[in-house]
Design a protein around this motif. Structure first.
Motif, mmCIF file in Angstrom:
data_model
loop_
_atom_site.group_PDB
_atom_site.id
_atom_site.type_symbol
_atom_site.label_atom_id
_atom_site.label_comp_id
_atom_site.label_asym_id
_atom_site.label_seq_id
_atom_site.Cartn_x
_atom_site.Cartn_y
_atom_site.Cartn_z
ATOM 1 N N LEU A 186 0.828 -1.209 0.000
ATOM 2 C CA LEU A 186 0.000 0.000 0.000
ATOM 3 C C LEU A 186 0.860 1.257 0.000
ATOM 4 O O LEU A 186 0.517 2.251 -0.654
ATOM 5 C CB LEU A 186 -0.922 -0.005 1.225
ATOM 6 C CG LEU A 186 -2.000 -1.091 1.261
ATOM 7 C CD1 LEU A 186 -2.786 -1.025 2.565
ATOM 8 C CD2 LEU A 186 -2.947 -0.953 0.081
ATOM 9 N N SER A 187 1.974 1.224 0.713
ATOM 10 C CA SER A 187 2.875 2.380 0.732
ATOM 11 C C SER A 187 3.443 2.659 -0.652
ATOM 12 O O SER A 187 3.489 3.808 -1.106
ATOM 13 C CB SER A 187 4.009 2.146 1.726
ATOM 14 O OG SER A 187 3.524 2.047 3.045
ATOM 15 N N VAL A 188 3.883 1.602 -1.323
ATOM 16 C CA VAL A 188 4.464 1.765 -2.661
ATOM 17 C C VAL A 188 3.416 2.264 -3.648
ATOM 18 O O VAL A 188 3.652 3.215 -4.411
ATOM 19 C CB VAL A 188 5.067 0.435 -3.144
ATOM 20 C CG1 VAL A 188 5.498 0.540 -4.609
ATOM 21 C CG2 VAL A 188 6.258 0.043 -2.276
ATOM 22 N N PHE A 240 -8.586 -0.415 -6.711
ATOM 23 C CA PHE A 240 -9.859 0.205 -7.093
ATOM 24 C C PHE A 240 -10.099 1.470 -6.275
ATOM 25 O O PHE A 240 -10.484 2.514 -6.825
ATOM 26 C CB PHE A 240 -11.009 -0.776 -6.883
ATOM 27 C CG PHE A 240 -12.366 -0.140 -6.992
ATOM 28 C CD1 PHE A 240 -12.855 0.271 -8.231
ATOM 29 C CD2 PHE A 240 -13.141 0.064 -5.860
ATOM 30 C CE1 PHE A 240 -14.101 0.876 -8.336
ATOM 31 C CE2 PHE A 240 -14.378 0.669 -5.955
ATOM 32 C CZ PHE A 240 -14.868 1.076 -7.198
ATOM 33 N N PHE A 241 -9.854 1.413 -4.982
ATOM 34 C CA PHE A 241 -10.073 2.586 -4.138
ATOM 35 C C PHE A 241 -9.065 3.685 -4.447
ATOM 36 O O PHE A 241 -9.397 4.875 -4.394
ATOM 37 C CB PHE A 241 -10.027 2.185 -2.664
ATOM 38 C CG PHE A 241 -11.161 1.297 -2.262
ATOM 39 C CD1 PHE A 241 -12.458 1.783 -2.220
ATOM 40 C CD2 PHE A 241 -10.948 -0.037 -1.957
ATOM 41 C CE1 PHE A 241 -13.520 0.966 -1.865
ATOM 42 C CE2 PHE A 241 -11.991 -0.867 -1.605
ATOM 43 C CZ PHE A 241 -13.287 -0.368 -1.563
ATOM 44 N N TYR A 284 -10.099 7.346 -5.695
ATOM 45 C CA TYR A 284 -9.589 8.460 -4.884
ATOM 46 C C TYR A 284 -8.834 9.465 -5.747
ATOM 47 O O TYR A 284 -8.964 10.689 -5.560
ATOM 48 C CB TYR A 284 -8.679 7.905 -3.797
ATOM 49 C CG TYR A 284 -8.127 8.939 -2.844
ATOM 50 C CD1 TYR A 284 -8.877 9.379 -1.750
ATOM 51 C CD2 TYR A 284 -6.847 9.462 -3.024
ATOM 52 C CE1 TYR A 284 -8.371 10.320 -0.863
ATOM 53 C CE2 TYR A 284 -6.335 10.409 -2.144
ATOM 54 C CZ TYR A 284 -7.108 10.835 -1.064
ATOM 55 O OH TYR A 284 -6.600 11.777 -0.199
ATOM 56 N N ARG A 285 -8.060 8.969 -6.688
ATOM 57 C CA ARG A 285 -7.231 9.858 -7.506
ATOM 58 C C ARG A 285 -8.027 10.645 -8.543
ATOM 59 O O ARG A 285 -7.473 11.510 -9.223
ATOM 60 C CB ARG A 285 -6.127 9.045 -8.181
ATOM 61 C CG ARG A 285 -5.034 8.626 -7.206
ATOM 62 C CD ARG A 285 -4.107 7.598 -7.788
ATOM 63 N NE ARG A 285 -2.992 7.311 -6.883
ATOM 64 C CZ ARG A 285 -2.179 6.276 -6.997
ATOM 65 N NH1 ARG A 285 -2.355 5.404 -7.988
ATOM 66 N NH2 ARG A 285 -1.199 6.089 -6.133
ATOM 67 N N PHE A 306 -3.246 6.579 0.943
ATOM 68 C CA PHE A 306 -2.834 5.373 1.675
ATOM 69 C C PHE A 306 -3.920 4.935 2.648
ATOM 70 O O PHE A 306 -4.294 3.762 2.702
ATOM 71 C CB PHE A 306 -1.532 5.649 2.427
ATOM 72 C CG PHE A 306 -1.124 4.546 3.360
ATOM 73 C CD1 PHE A 306 -0.431 3.445 2.896
ATOM 74 C CD2 PHE A 306 -1.458 4.607 4.710
ATOM 75 C CE1 PHE A 306 -0.061 2.413 3.755
ATOM 76 C CE2 PHE A 306 -1.093 3.585 5.579
ATOM 77 C CZ PHE A 306 -0.396 2.488 5.100
ATOM 78 N N LEU A 307 -4.448 5.882 3.429
ATOM 79 C CA LEU A 307 -5.454 5.561 4.433
ATOM 80 C C LEU A 307 -6.750 5.072 3.792
ATOM 81 O O LEU A 307 -7.393 4.149 4.299
ATOM 82 C CB LEU A 307 -5.722 6.788 5.310
ATOM 83 C CG LEU A 307 -4.529 7.258 6.159
ATOM 84 C CD1 LEU A 307 -4.887 8.548 6.894
ATOM 85 C CD2 LEU A 307 -4.104 6.184 7.139
ATOM 86 N N THR A 308 -7.120 5.692 2.681
ATOM 87 C CA THR A 308 -8.336 5.265 1.981
ATOM 88 C C THR A 308 -8.193 3.842 1.467
ATOM 89 O O THR A 308 -9.091 3.007 1.630
ATOM 90 C CB THR A 308 -8.637 6.207 0.805
ATOM 91 O OG1 THR A 308 -8.879 7.529 1.314
ATOM 92 C CG2 THR A 308 -9.857 5.740 0.022
ATOM 93 N N ALA A 309 -7.055 3.564 0.826
ATOM 94 C CA ALA A 309 -6.831 2.214 0.302
ATOM 95 C C ALA A 309 -6.833 1.183 1.422
ATOM 96 O O ALA A 309 -7.393 0.087 1.278
ATOM 97 C CB ALA A 309 -5.504 2.163 -0.462
#
Length: 396
Positions: free
Chosen positions: A29-31, A322-323, A327-328, A348-351
């Motif tokens: 998720l960070s990457v 997908f999230f 979001y983007r 990051f938090l949303t994903a």
């Protein structure tokens, strides 16, 4: 040959592996959440942080492959090799890996088709989907599941060889490194295979590392569990060398990307491969050790959260892009750097949280949820010879 009771005694439950899965999915998720920022924020005073999060956290996929192999060999190596065993192995892979992979390939391919290729002909659409399904390219992250499927095809063969020639198990690590680097160098100078990162040979070192540790874990456990009771002079020296080497390789890996992105510095592609390999190879062992420390020493609530995230990690891996995509679609319409930084952190938090909520609710309330997210509910711990956790992001 060990009898059944001896085997059961040695093959203990390993709930710590769920923590390793949690660490790995956080790395992924960070990457993915910093992939845009690592190039868009080059002029920012905080570029070093975005670059660090994007490169240092690239241990996710190698760790998942290592874990998948670890669990497979831990569960299967001492068992008699039979048609029933292999048949059951492939049945589980079909149900809990290939079907979810196919479903999400259809989902992402359809989504991209609607967004970017609405005028494409039906014939071209079908041919394109078949090609992408068979190569793990329906969406950028699905290559990992595609690699895992390749390893599942190889696993019974490697298991048979190791059982036939047990002496080879001691050489699993150098064999894996040799095969991986032979492929890297042959591809660089001769083969030039497109998308080499989608082929299992690019990760053979991690698979064989998992095989070695899975087979010999009962003998190696005291080395992995860093505790006062296990601390000898030799082990402490080994732990220090391991962690320093891992940190050094990781920071060097970050450094060359920092120079490349910020100043346009060019390095030999082999250097990128080498630093990534050392960084993530040693990182798999570091994360395993860290998991034992956190599981034993951290507050139970914290380690329990990591366990839950680890159990959901395969589903989170499948759905989180997908999230991020949604979001983007709503970038901040402002020049404020603070808001921009908050927006990237929000990705990051949303994903993370949206994926966890959707996967957890689906598994709990939707019948046949394994079609989407695999056999998540039973991947709470690794049990002796109960093969329900093998995709280490399982993966699995």
């Amino acid at each position: 040959m060990l009898n059944k009771s001896t085997i059961q005694k040695k093959r203990e439950n390993l709930p710590e592996l769920q923590l390793v899965r949690a660490f790995a999915i956080l790395g992924v998720l960070s990457v993915h959440s910093t992939s845009y920022a690592a190039t868009a924020m080059v002029e920012s005073n905080y570029f070093f942080l975005y670059n660090f999060m994007n490169i240092f956290m690239k241990y996710g996929t190698p760790t998942f492959i290592f874990l998948s192999s670890f669990v497979l060999f831990y569960n299967y190596y001492e068992r008699p090799l039979s048609k029933e065993l292999i048949g059951g192995f492939y049945k589980k892979r079909l149900l809990y890996i290939i079907i979810p992979y196919t479903v999400f390939s259809i989902f992402y391919f359809t989504l991209l088709h609607v967004l970017y290729y609405p005028d494409r002909s039906l014939q071209d659409t079908i041919l394109s989907f078949i090609s992408k399904l068979l190569t793990g390219k329906a969406y950028t992250h699905l290559y990992f599941v595609f690699i895992s499927i390749q390893f599942y095809l190889l696993f019974p063969i490697i298991l048979w060889v190791f059982k036939k020639v047990p002496q080879l198990t001691k050489w699993a690590m150098p064999i894996g490194l040799a095969v991986q680097w032979a492929f890297i160098l042959l591809n660089k100078y001769y083969l030039q295979v497109p998308n080499k990162g989608s082929w299992s040979l690019s990760y053979m070192a991690y698979f064989m590392l998992g095989a070695f540790i899975g087979i010999y874990y009962p003998k190696l456990k005291d080395w992995f569990v860093m505790s006062r009771a296990n601390a000898t002079s030799a082990r402490m020296a080994g732990w220090i060398v391991l962690w320093i080497s891992w940190a050094t390789a990781g920071l060097a890996h970050v450094y060359i990307y920092y120079n490349s992105r910020l100043y346009g510095t060019q390095y030999n592609s082999t250097l990128y491969e080498f630093l990534w390999n050392v960084h993530t190879y040693l990182g798999t062992i570091v994360l395993l050790q860290l998991a034992f420390v956190v599981y034993r020493k951290a507050p139970r609530k914290l380690s329990g959260m990591f366990e839950k995230l680890g159990a959901l990690s395969f589903g989170v891996y499948l759905i989180h892009p997908f999230f991020l995509l949604v979001y983007r679609q709503f970038p901040p319409q402002t020049g404020s750097s603070i808001i921009t930084h908050m927006w990237y952190a929000g990705g990051f938090l949303t994903a993370l949280f949206c994926s966890c909520i959707v996967v957890a609710l689906t598994v709990r309330y939707v019948p046949f949820s394994w079609i989407l997210f695999g056999n998540i509910s039973s991947r709470k711990k690794v049990k002796p010879y109960i093969d329900k956790t093998s995709v280490a992001v399982n993966k699995h």
